[in-house]
Design an enzyme around this catalytic site. Structure first.
Site, PDB file in Angstrom:
ATOM      1  N   GLU A  37     -54.720  74.675 -38.817  1.00  0.00           N
ATOM      2  CA  GLU A  37     -55.183  74.872 -37.431  1.00  0.00           C
ATOM      3  C   GLU A  37     -56.612  75.409 -37.347  1.00  0.00           C
ATOM      4  O   GLU A  37     -56.971  76.361 -38.036  1.00  0.00           O
ATOM      5  CB  GLU A  37     -54.231  75.838 -36.706  1.00  0.00           C
ATOM      6  N   LYS A  67     -48.965  74.027 -31.152  1.00  0.00           N
ATOM      7  CA  LYS A  67     -47.684  74.538 -30.665  1.00  0.00           C
ATOM      8  C   LYS A  67     -46.716  73.376 -30.676  1.00  0.00           C
ATOM      9  O   LYS A  67     -46.899  72.390 -29.969  1.00  0.00           O
ATOM     10  CB  LYS A  67     -47.803  75.124 -29.246  1.00  0.00           C
TER      11      LYS A  67
END
Length: 428
Positions: free
Chosen positions: A230, A246
């Site tokens: 990420e 997410k």
């Protein structure tokens, strides 16, 4: 080519390993690696290495001090981390009261004397600064260490499964009462071990789990071994960009089942709801730094594929205002919203209330600041933190809790995220 830059032919994977181990032989270094992945559309390096030579490390451990140093010398390369606990220096309401398993300063940056880069689609290595024939000879003569794990105690979590699930139920009650609508809860695994070469262990980790935002950092005895999928925040040519993750689903060796898992993730109302909550938070964070009307979401609910998991990733970007400095943009977005939940300040308070140790480097950011102020930082997840002085070894795993969360499933997801780390130590 700007003054100070020197290019040499890239000599392949073994030369890269010598570069990495040469960097790790110094007291201060950061190595950032895309692990030959292609999922990231926005990075410019295959890998980037910064090293401070012995006795020459200008280390800064405060946001104001870092900004002052950047103004005093805008030509320097700086590498380092922001720990999650830096939040208390940004938001007066937040406090750091719990100890971390591996203590670390809230942030540490050093000025790099030697910076070595391989740009995307290039067959050259570029010394951005610090080239000398002597250093090149040192790199070519570097002995590459083998990975050894000695006197490993085994990991213990600060939550049992029952305790973690019970805490999720308490957090769902906070959501029901309107305190928040999404919150990240993590558990911390801790062990004791002797690692003769933390760099070699990081190589093994990233080989098992190649990701676009891997990073190794060393600040004297403190080591960060990061296999992050990420990006936290990038500033490049006036554009700010963040890519919150997410949503998680498992992989399968069966292609049909694997495709089904990915499709289920993309179509899941629960996972989309979690993702869009953090996208909204990220948009609000960027609005504080960007020209009105420029914040956009070019990619929403993109399924990205990694060795252990599929992830749901969104991209939010905007044009930075000229009156906002690089460090102000960090202040406006830190800590990463995907690792807190929303609203950010309130959930940070709840995280401090319900988690059982400070997060330290976990959920912070690792990266670089280039001459002129452009930067790129990952989110420190899927990461080991090691203290070579005490032998302490730590990692966190967590997930987003919403009203729809099912505690046992959330607990299982944390173990899925830890799979690459767990396998590193299997049988040791």
């Amino acid at each position: 080519m700007p003054m100070g830059q020197v290019e040499i032919p890239f000599q392949g994977a073994e030369f890269k390993r010598k570069l990495l181990h040469w960097a790790a032989s110094h007291a201060y270094c950061v190595c950032l690696d895309s692990c030959a992945t292609t999922v990231d559309q926005y990075g410019q390096y295959d890998f980037l290495i910064g090293v401070a030579l012995e006795g020459n490390a200008l280390v800064v451990n405060g946001l104001d001090g870092l900004e002052d140093e950047m103004l005093a010398d805008p030509t320097a390369w700086r590498f380092g981390y922001f720990s999650y606990d830096l939040k208390a220096a940004i938001e007066p309401r937040l406090k750091n009261e719990l100890p971390a398993a591996i203590p670390a300063d809230a942030m540490q940056f050093f000025v790099a004397d030697v910076v070595i880069a391989k740009l995307r689609d290039s067959d050259m290595i570029r010394f951005e600064c610090g080239y000398s024939a002597e250093i090149l000879r040192e790199i070519e003569a570097q002995v590459v260490a083998q990975n050894e794990v000695v006197n490993f105690s085994g990991f213990e979590s600060n939550f049992s499964e029952a305790e973690y699930c019970a805490t999720i139920s308490l957090l769902r009650e906070h959501i029901r009462q309107g305190d928040c609508y999404e919150i990240n809860l993590s558990q911390n695994f801790v062990a004791r071990v002797d690692l003769p070469s933390p760099m070699a262990l990081w190589e093994e980790l990233t080989s098992a789990s190649p990701v676009p935002f891997a990073g190794y950092g060393k600040w004297n005895a403190l080591h960060l071994l990061c296999a992050s999928p990420e990006r936290f925040l990038q500033l490049r040519d006036g554009q700010l960009l963040t890519q919150p993750i997410k949503g998680t689903a498992p992989r399968s060796a069966d292609p049909a089942q694997d495709a089904a898992y990915a499709q289920q993730l993309h179509s899941s109302e629960k996972e989309r709801a979690e993702n869009v909550m953090i996208v909204d938070l990220s948009r609000n964070d960027l609005h504080r730094s960007c020209v009105v009307g420029t914040v956009a979401v070019p990619h929403l609910f993109e399924v990205q594929h990694f060795p252990q998991v599929h992830h749901l990733v969104s991209t939010v970007c905007g044009e930075k205002r000229q009156d906002v400095s690089a460090m102000q943009a960090i202040r406006h977005t830190f800590p990463p919203g995907s690792m807190t939940g929303a609203p950010k300040v309130r959930v940070c308070e709840l995280i401090a209330q319900y988690e059982r140790s400070a997060r330290g480097l976990y959920a912070g950011a690792l990266g670089y600041i280039a001459p002129g102020g452009d930067f790129d930082f990952n989110v420190v997840i899927r990461s080991l933190v090691y203290d070579a002085q005490t032998g302490g070894l730590s990692y966190h795993v967590g997930g987003a809790i919403t009203w729809d969360s099912e505690p046992a499933s959330e607990y299982a997801e944390t173990l899925l995220k830890a799979a690459a780390i767990s396998r590193l130590f299997a049988g040791r």
